[in-house]
Motif scaffolding. Sequence first.
Motif, mmCIF file in Angstrom:
data_model
loop_
_atom_site.group_PDB
_atom_site.id
_atom_site.type_symbol
_atom_site.label_atom_id
_atom_site.label_comp_id
_atom_site.label_asym_id
_atom_site.label_seq_id
_atom_site.Cartn_x
_atom_site.Cartn_y
_atom_site.Cartn_z
ATOM 1 N N SER A 173 0.855 -1.174 0.000
ATOM 2 C CA SER A 173 0.000 0.000 0.000
ATOM 3 C C SER A 173 0.899 1.234 0.000
ATOM 4 N N ALA A 195 0.803 5.544 1.031
ATOM 5 C CA ALA A 195 0.024 6.592 1.700
ATOM 6 C C ALA A 195 0.816 7.889 1.754
ATOM 7 N N ARG A 240 0.731 11.495 3.954
ATOM 8 C CA ARG A 240 0.170 12.157 5.123
ATOM 9 C C ARG A 240 0.624 13.602 5.156
ATOM 10 N N SER A 296 -3.036 14.407 1.325
ATOM 11 C CA SER A 296 -3.185 13.152 2.066
ATOM 12 C C SER A 296 -4.095 12.217 1.283
ATOM 13 N N PHE A 297 -3.650 10.979 1.096
ATOM 14 C CA PHE A 297 -4.469 9.963 0.466
ATOM 15 C C PHE A 297 -3.833 8.604 0.719
ATOM 16 N N GLU A 298 -4.590 7.545 0.454
ATOM 17 C CA GLU A 298 -4.077 6.183 0.604
ATOM 18 C C GLU A 298 -4.408 5.370 -0.640
ATOM 19 N N ILE A 299 -3.450 4.563 -1.067
ATOM 20 C CA ILE A 299 -3.631 3.652 -2.193
ATOM 21 C C ILE A 299 -3.554 2.242 -1.637
ATOM 22 N N ALA A 300 -4.581 1.458 -1.860
ATOM 23 C CA ALA A 300 -4.623 0.108 -1.311
ATOM 24 C C ALA A 300 -3.706 -0.826 -2.076
ATOM 25 N N GLY A 357 3.004 0.857 4.920
ATOM 26 C CA GLY A 357 2.882 1.314 6.299
ATOM 27 C C GLY A 357 4.158 1.850 6.920
ATOM 28 N N THR A 408 0.302 -3.102 -6.970
ATOM 29 C CA THR A 408 -0.238 -1.748 -6.967
ATOM 30 C C THR A 408 0.282 -1.001 -8.195
#
Length: 350
Positions: free
Chosen positions: A3, A5, A7, A23-27, A64, A186
Motif C-alpha cells: 500500500s 500513503a 500524510r 493526504s491519500f491512501e492507495i490500497a 505502512g 499496486t
Amino acid sequence: MASIAFRNVTKRFGDTIAVDNVSFEIADNEFFCLFGPPLSGKTTILKLILGLERPDEGEVLIDGKPVNHVSPARRNVAMVFQNLALFPHMTAEENVRFPLVERKMSSDEIAPRVADVVEKLHIGHILHKSPAQLSGGERQRVAIARALVRDPVAYLMDDPISALDARLREETRVELKRIQHELGRTLVYVTHDQEEAMSVADRIAVLENGVIRQVGAPSDIYDNPNSAYVAGMLGAPAMNLIDLDPDRPSALGGALPLEGITVPAGATKIGIRPEDLTVGYDGGGAGKAVEVYEVEPLGGVTIVTLQSEDTTLRAMVRGQPQIRPSSEVSLSVANGQACFFNGQGEALSA
C-alpha cells in the motif's frame, strides 16, 4: 505487494507549491489514477513515491513504513517515465532485460520473464532494433516492458501511452488493466486524459494546482462530483454548468424550466451531463426555444451544440435525429439528473 500513503505532504520548488498538504491512501493491488491538467502536481507525486524528490513537509509511506529518507533503489518501485529514458546504445531486448541483468539474475531466470512481457505487449518483432529505429509508440511499449519485467512492490506510470495512436492506446490500456490484475501489484498511473482515467482506474484522485479535490471510484466521481471543477473535469463532452435564473425556477432566461426539480437552497449553478439534457424538436417544450448551433453525428449518438444568449451548452442525443443547425429546440431535465453548486463552486445536496 504494498500500500502507499501520503500524510499531509507538501513539496515546494522555490516559491511554487507543487504539492500542497496532500493526504491519500492507495490500497494494495489497486489501480490508482492521478488525474488533472498539466502542472497540477501529478508527476511530482510520482517522484515523491519513487524517492526522486523528498517532501518538505509530511510523510510518504510504503506498506505502512515511512520512506522519506529511503533511497529510490531500496524502495523497490518500478517507474515508466513520460520521456521513456531508454538506453540508446542498447537494443530493445537489452533495454527490457537490463533491470534483471543489474540484479545479476541468471539467463535461465531472465529468458521466461522477458518472453512473458514481450508477448503481453506485442513487441517481439522489434527486439533487435535500437531505440532510434523505433516509433514513439514502440519506444513506449519497450519502456513499459522494462518496468513490468521486474518484480517490484508497485508500478508507477507517468502518462505512458500518450504517444500511441487512438486504436493502439485503447488496446494498451485494456492490456495494462489486465496485466495489473494478473501481477497482483499496486499501479499508480498519471494521465490528463479523462477517458483513460475513467476506463482503467479502480479509483481516481482529481488534482488542481497541487491539491487533491476528490478521490473515489470513477462512477462515483462522475455521478456525484463534489465541486464544479471536478464536474467539469470528467465527461466528454463535459458537464454543462449553467447559471440559475435569480427570480424563478429556471435557467437560461426561462429556456430551461425547472418546475418539479428540487433545487437546494444557496444554489447558483445547475450542472447537467450532456446525456441527461433532453432536446425537444417537436415544438412541445415548456420553455422558450434555443438555437441549434452545430450538429455532430457520431453514429450511435449525436452531439448537439446549443446557443442561448451568451451560454453555449451541449446535449448527447441517441441515434441520428433530424436536427439541423439554426433550427430551434426546447430543453428539459428530469429530477435527479442534475447537480447544483453554490457561488464557491461547492456541490449542494438537494
